[in-house]
Scaffold this motif. Structure first.
Motif, PDB file in Angstrom:
ATOM      1  N   TYR A  52       0.838  -1.205   0.000  1.00  0.00           N
ATOM      2  CA  TYR A  52       0.000   0.000   0.000  1.00  0.00           C
ATOM      3  C   TYR A  52       0.870   1.252   0.000  1.00  0.00           C
ATOM      4  O   TYR A  52       0.596   2.204  -0.730  1.00  0.00           O
ATOM      5  CB  TYR A  52      -0.933  -0.004   1.218  1.00  0.00           C
ATOM      6  N   ARG A  53       1.942   1.245   0.771  1.00  0.00           N
ATOM      7  CA  ARG A  53       2.840   2.415   0.803  1.00  0.00           C
ATOM      8  C   ARG A  53       3.525   2.614  -0.549  1.00  0.00           C
ATOM      9  O   ARG A  53       3.680   3.733  -1.000  1.00  0.00           O
ATOM     10  CB  ARG A  53       3.864   2.266   1.919  1.00  0.00           C
ATOM     11  N   PHE A  54       3.931   1.514  -1.172  1.00  0.00           N
ATOM     12  CA  PHE A  54       4.537   1.637  -2.500  1.00  0.00           C
ATOM     13  C   PHE A  54       3.539   2.216  -3.487  1.00  0.00           C
ATOM     14  O   PHE A  54       3.877   3.039  -4.329  1.00  0.00           O
ATOM     15  CB  PHE A  54       5.056   0.286  -3.012  1.00  0.00           C
ATOM     16  N   TYR A  55       2.288   1.789  -3.367  1.00  0.00           N
ATOM     17  CA  TYR A  55       1.256   2.332  -4.245  1.00  0.00           C
ATOM     18  C   TYR A  55       1.089   3.822  -4.001  1.00  0.00           C
ATOM     19  O   TYR A  55       0.967   4.605  -4.943  1.00  0.00           O
ATOM     20  CB  TYR A  55      -0.068   1.597  -4.040  1.00  0.00           C
ATOM     21  N   LYS A  56       1.086   4.241  -2.742  1.00  0.00           N
ATOM     22  CA  LYS A  56       0.948   5.662  -2.421  1.00  0.00           C
ATOM     23  C   LYS A  56       2.148   6.448  -2.967  1.00  0.00           C
ATOM     24  O   LYS A  56       1.995   7.561  -3.476  1.00  0.00           O
ATOM     25  CB  LYS A  56       0.796   5.883  -0.912  1.00  0.00           C
ATOM     26  N   LEU A  57       3.341   5.876  -2.878  1.00  0.00           N
ATOM     27  CA  LEU A  57       4.519   6.519  -3.470  1.00  0.00           C
ATOM     28  C   LEU A  57       4.345   6.663  -4.980  1.00  0.00           C
ATOM     29  O   LEU A  57       4.687   7.695  -5.566  1.00  0.00           O
ATOM     30  CB  LEU A  57       5.791   5.713  -3.168  1.00  0.00           C
ATOM     31  N   PHE A  58       3.828   5.624  -5.598  1.00  0.00           N
ATOM     32  CA  PHE A  58       3.557   5.654  -7.036  1.00  0.00           C
ATOM     33  C   PHE A  58       2.551   6.753  -7.367  1.00  0.00           C
ATOM     34  O   PHE A  58       2.754   7.533  -8.297  1.00  0.00           O
ATOM     35  CB  PHE A  58       3.033   4.284  -7.479  1.00  0.00           C
ATOM     36  N   GLU A  59       1.463   6.836  -6.582  1.00  0.00           N
ATOM     37  CA  GLU A  59       0.459   7.888  -6.799  1.00  0.00           C
ATOM     38  C   GLU A  59       1.081   9.277  -6.660  1.00  0.00           C
ATOM     39  O   GLU A  59       0.818  10.167  -7.465  1.00  0.00           O
ATOM     40  CB  GLU A  59      -0.684   7.757  -5.786  1.00  0.00           C
ATOM     41  N   ASP A  60       1.899   9.453  -5.618  1.00  0.00           N
ATOM     42  CA  ASP A  60       2.556  10.744  -5.398  1.00  0.00           C
ATOM     43  C   ASP A  60       3.479  11.093  -6.565  1.00  0.00           C
ATOM     44  O   ASP A  60       3.508  12.241  -7.021  1.00  0.00           O
ATOM     45  CB  ASP A  60       3.354  10.739  -4.091  1.00  0.00           C
ATOM     46  N   LEU A  65       4.626  14.223 -11.433  1.00  0.00           N
ATOM     47  CA  LEU A  65       4.874  14.249 -12.876  1.00  0.00           C
ATOM     48  C   LEU A  65       3.806  15.075 -13.591  1.00  0.00           C
ATOM     49  O   LEU A  65       4.118  15.864 -14.484  1.00  0.00           O
ATOM     50  CB  LEU A  65       4.887  12.830 -13.446  1.00  0.00           C
ATOM     51  N   LYS A  66       2.558  14.895 -13.185  1.00  0.00           N
ATOM     52  CA  LYS A  66       1.465  15.650 -13.790  1.00  0.00           C
ATOM     53  C   LYS A  66       1.638  17.150 -13.537  1.00  0.00           C
ATOM     54  O   LYS A  66       1.479  17.966 -14.449  1.00  0.00           O
ATOM     55  CB  LYS A  66       0.134  15.159 -13.212  1.00  0.00           C
ATOM     56  N   SER A 125      11.728   8.449 -11.748  1.00  0.00           N
ATOM     57  CA  SER A 125      10.516   8.024 -11.048  1.00  0.00           C
ATOM     58  C   SER A 125      10.001   6.712 -11.616  1.00  0.00           C
ATOM     59  O   SER A 125       9.636   5.803 -10.872  1.00  0.00           O
ATOM     60  CB  SER A 125       9.426   9.098 -11.152  1.00  0.00           C
ATOM     61  N   LEU A 126       9.961   6.605 -12.936  1.00  0.00           N
ATOM     62  CA  LEU A 126       9.489   5.370 -13.563  1.00  0.00           C
ATOM     63  C   LEU A 126      10.417   4.202 -13.247  1.00  0.00           C
ATOM     64  O   LEU A 126       9.950   3.096 -12.973  1.00  0.00           O
ATOM     65  CB  LEU A 126       9.348   5.557 -15.075  1.00  0.00           C
TER      66      LEU A 126
END
Length: 136
Positions: A52-60, A65-66, A125-126
Motif C-alpha cells: 500500500y505504501r509503495f502504491y501511495k509513493l507511485f500515486e505521489d 509528474l502531472k 521516477s518510472l
C-alpha cells in the motif's frame, strides 16, 4: 474490474472505499497484468502495508509528474506569448531589440533545462516504480 468481479475472484468482501483503492491499484498495474493475476496476487499480499505504501509513493510520483508537465506547458505557453510579443514589437525597438533577443535566449535556455530536468525526474521516477514493482 468491478467490485463483484473482485469479490468473485478473491472471495474477499471489501467496502466501496476499499475497492476504490484496490481498483486504482489494479488500473495502475499495467496492461500486462490481467484481473486473475491481480486477484491472485491480492489474495497473497493484499493486506500488505508495504504494498500500500509503495502504491501511495507511485500515486505521489504520478501527481508530481502531472504537476511538472502542467508547469512545463505553462512555461511553453508563456514563451510562445513572449516570442509573439517580442516579434510584434521588434520593428519598433531598434535599440531594445537586442536586449529582448537576449532575454528570449535566456528564457529558451531555462525552458530547455526544465524539459531536461522533467525528463530526468520522470525517467528516475518510472525506474524507481518499476524497481519497487519488481520487488513485490
Amino acid at each position: 474490474m468491478t467490485k463483484n468481479e473482485f469479490i468473485q475472484l478473491t472471495g474477499i468482501e471489501v467496502t466501496d472505499e476499499e475497492f476504490k483503492t484496490i481498483n486504482d491499484m489494479y488500473m495502475s498495474a499495467g496492461d500486462d497484468f490481467d484481473k486473475q493475476r491481480f486477484c491472485d496476487d491480492w489474495k497473497q499480499n493484499g493486506e500488505s502495508t508495504l504494498m500500500y505504501r509503495f502504491y501511495k509513493l507511485f500515486e505521489d510520483a504520478q501527481e508530481k509528474l502531472k504537476n511538472a508537465q502542467s508547469d512545463l506547458e505553462k512555461l511553453q505557453s508563456d514563451l510562445a506569448t513572449a516570442n509573439a510579443n517580442a516579434d510584434m514589437y521588434k520593428s519598433w525597438w531598434n535599440d531594445e531589440s537586442e536586449k529582448t533577443e537576449k532575454a528570449k535566449e535566456e528564457f529558451n535556455g531555462r525552458i530547455i533545462e526544465m524539459q531536461r530536468e522533467f525528463t530526468a525526474f520522470k525517467d528516475k521516477s518510472l525506474d524507481a516504480i518499476k524497481f519497487i514493482a519488481s520487488q513485490l
